[in-house]
Write a protein that holds these residues in place. Structure first.
Motif, PDB file in Angstrom:
ATOM      1  N   HIS A 119      38.666-122.681  -2.866  1.00 41.13           N
ATOM      2  CA  HIS A 119      37.801-123.342  -2.948  1.00 41.13           C
ATOM      3  C   HIS A 119      36.993-122.575  -1.961  1.00 41.13           C
ATOM      4  CE1 HIS A 119      39.679-124.955   0.860  1.00 41.13           C
ATOM      5  NE2 HIS A 119      38.596-125.513   1.518  1.00 41.13           N
ATOM      6  N   HIS A 141      34.926-121.496   1.166  1.00 41.71           N
ATOM      7  CA  HIS A 141      35.135-122.425   2.252  1.00 41.71           C
ATOM      8  C   HIS A 141      34.436-122.889   3.347  1.00 41.71           C
ATOM      9  CE1 HIS A 141      39.418-120.767   1.185  1.00 41.71           C
ATOM     10  NE2 HIS A 141      39.480-120.323   1.533  1.00 41.71           N
ATOM     11  N   HIS A 143      39.419-133.065  -0.885  1.00 48.78           N
ATOM     12  CA  HIS A 143      38.369-131.957  -0.058  1.00 48.78           C
ATOM     13  C   HIS A 143      37.422-131.038  -0.429  1.00 48.78           C
ATOM     14  CE1 HIS A 143      38.133-128.877   3.310  1.00 48.78           C
ATOM     15  NE2 HIS A 143      37.800-128.148   2.757  1.00 48.78           N
ATOM     16  N   ASP A 192      43.121-126.117   0.952  1.00 48.27           N
ATOM     17  CA  ASP A 192      42.755-127.568   1.712  1.00 48.27           C
ATOM     18  C   ASP A 192      42.972-129.435   1.823  1.00 48.27           C
ATOM     19  OD1 ASP A 192      42.082-125.880   3.565  1.00 48.27           O
ATOM     20  OD2 ASP A 192      39.677-126.291   4.090  1.00 48.27           O
TER      21      ASP A 192
END
Ligand SMILES: [Fe+2]
Length: 348
Positions: free
Chosen positions: A57, A59, A113, A130
Motif C-alpha cells: 500500500h 506507506h 488500513h 498493515d
C-alpha cells in the motif's frame, strides 16, 4: 525457495525477498528507500535478478524503495489498482496473480488500513502488509482507511486461509517476526470481537498520533514515477510519443509496435492491433545482438514503438534498446491506460 525477512529499524518495517532459486528471478515486497543499497548487495550475493518490486500500500511511515530499485535494476514496480501513485508499471486487483520464475503470488485486496491495501498469498504464507499485524491490526484513521473494510478483509479473507498459514506483516514494533492465521484468530486482542461494530469501536478509539514521517513519506511515495519523455537536453531527443503521435504512426509499415505487458494484462485490457508481444522481462535479450527486435531493426528503416500498461516499462525498454544501439526506439507515454482514455482502437 529463497526467503529473506529484512528489517528496517527506524520505521520497524519488514521487507521480504523471494526467489525460487539461487541465480533466478526475485521479487521484493515493501522495500525501504534507505536500505536499497543493502538489497542490491543481497541480490548480487545470491546472484538474483530483481524483476518485481511490490508495495502492499502507499506507506505513511517510510519512503518506499520502489522508485530507486526500478531506476537501478529496471525492475517492474507493482501496486494495487487503487493506489494514488503517479506511476507504477503494473497494477493488480483482487484475484490476479504476480508471477516470477518458479513463484506465483495470489493477490488479495484487503482494504481497511488504507483503501489500496493488498495482501499476497503463497501456499504456506501470506504477506499481510498493515492489514493484519502480529497481535494487532493496521490503524484505519487516515489514507481512506475504514474499520468496516478492515473487519471484512481480516475476518472474511485473511482468517479464511488455512490455520497453519504463516502471517508475515509489514511491521512489528515488539520484535515479533511471524505468526499464523490460527494464532492471530485466537490471540490477537483486536480480533476477540463478536461483531463489526465491536471491532469499529476499538479501532475508532485508538487515539494514535500521525506517523512522524507522514507529511514527508506520503507525498514522496505517490510521486515515484519516472520521466517518460526523454532527457529534455536534446542528447537523446524526445523518445516519448503522445497517444495522438503514436496513432498517426501505426499504419506506417516501417513502425513496429511492441507490447511489453504480461499475458494476463493483455487479456484484461486488450491489445493495440498489429502489435508484437515481447514481455518486458525478455527485453534485454531481444534488443541484444541476436535478439529478434534488433534483427528486425538492423539494416532497415524500422522503428520500434514500445508500450506497456502505464508507460513505465516502455520508458525503461527505450533506454535498454538505445543502450544496445537501437537509437530510434520510442514509446507511448502513459501506455494502454492513456490509449484507452483517448478512445483509440484496441482488439482482444
Ligand atoms: Fe501503512
Amino acid at each position: 525457495m529463497i526467503f529473506r525477512q529484512l528489517f528496517e529499524p527506524v520505521s520497524c518495517t519488514y521487507t521480504y525477498v523471494l526467489a525460487s532459486r539461487r541465480g533466478g528471478e526475485a521479487l521484493i515486497i515493501d522495500p525501504v528507500l534507505d536500505r536499497v543499497d543493502s538489497y542490491i548487495e543481497l541480490f548480487a550475493r545470491l546472484e538474483l535478478r530483481l524483476v518485481k518490486a511490490i508495495d502492499t500500500h502507499v506507506h505513511a511511515d517510510h519512503i518506499t524503495g520502489l522508485g530507486a530499485l526500478r531506476d537501478r535494476t529496471k525492475c517492474i514496480t507493482v501496486m494495487g489498482r487503487e493506489s494514488a501513485v503517479d506511476a507504477v508499471s503494473m497494477r493488480v486487483a483482487d484475484g490476479d496473480t504476480i508471477d516470477i520464475e518458479g513463484l506465483r503470488l495470489d493477490v488479495l485486496h484487503t482494504p481497511g488500513h488504507t483503501d489500496d491495501s493488498y495482501s499476497f498469498v503463497l501456499p504456506d504464507r501470506v504477506f499481510t502488509g498493515d492489514t493484519l499485524l502480529i497481535r494487532g491490526t493496521g490503524r484505519t484513521d487516515f489514507q481512506h482507511g475504514s474499520s468496516d473494510d478492515s473487519y471484512e478483509s481480516i475476518f472474511n479473507k485473511l482468517l479464511t486461509l488455512p490455520d497453519e498459514t504463516l502471517v508475515y506483516p509489514a511491521h512489528d514494533y515488539k520484535g515479533e517476526t511471524v505468526s499464523t492465521v490460527a494464532e492471530e484468530r485466537a490471540f490477537n486482542p483486536r480480533l476477540q470481537v463478536s461483531s463489526k461494530a465491536e471491532y469499529a469501536a476499538i479501532m475508532d478509539n485508538l487515539g494514535l498520533a500521525n506517523p512522524k514521517m507522514m507529511d514527508v513519506a506520503v507525498p514522496a511515495n505517490v510521486a515515484i514515477g519516472m520521466a517518460q519523455t526523454g532527457d529534455g537536453e536534446g542528447k537523446d531527443g524526445d523518445w516519448g510519443l503522445t497517444v495522438d503521435q503514436a496513432r498517426a504512426r501505426i499504419d506506417n509499415p516501417d513502425v513496429i509496435l511492441v507490447d511489453l505487458r504480461e499475458d494476463a494484462e493483455r487479456r484484461q485490457n486488450g491489445v493495440i492491433p498489429g502489435s508484437l508481444h515481447v514481455p518486458y522481462v525478455d527485453i534485454d535479450d531481444q534488443v541484444g545482438p541476436s535478439g529478434v527486435l534488433s534483427q528486425l531493426v538492423h539494416g532497415s528503416e524500422t522503428q520500434l514503438v514500445f508500450y506497456c500498461a502505464y508507460g513505465e516499462r516502455s520508458a525503461l525498454a527505450v533506454q535498454t534498446a538505445r543502450d544496445s544501439g537501437l537509437s530510434e526506439a520510442v514509446h507511448i507515454m502513459g501506455g494502454i491506460d492513456a490509449w484507452k482514455k483517448a478512445g483509440a482502437p484496441l482488439e482482444g
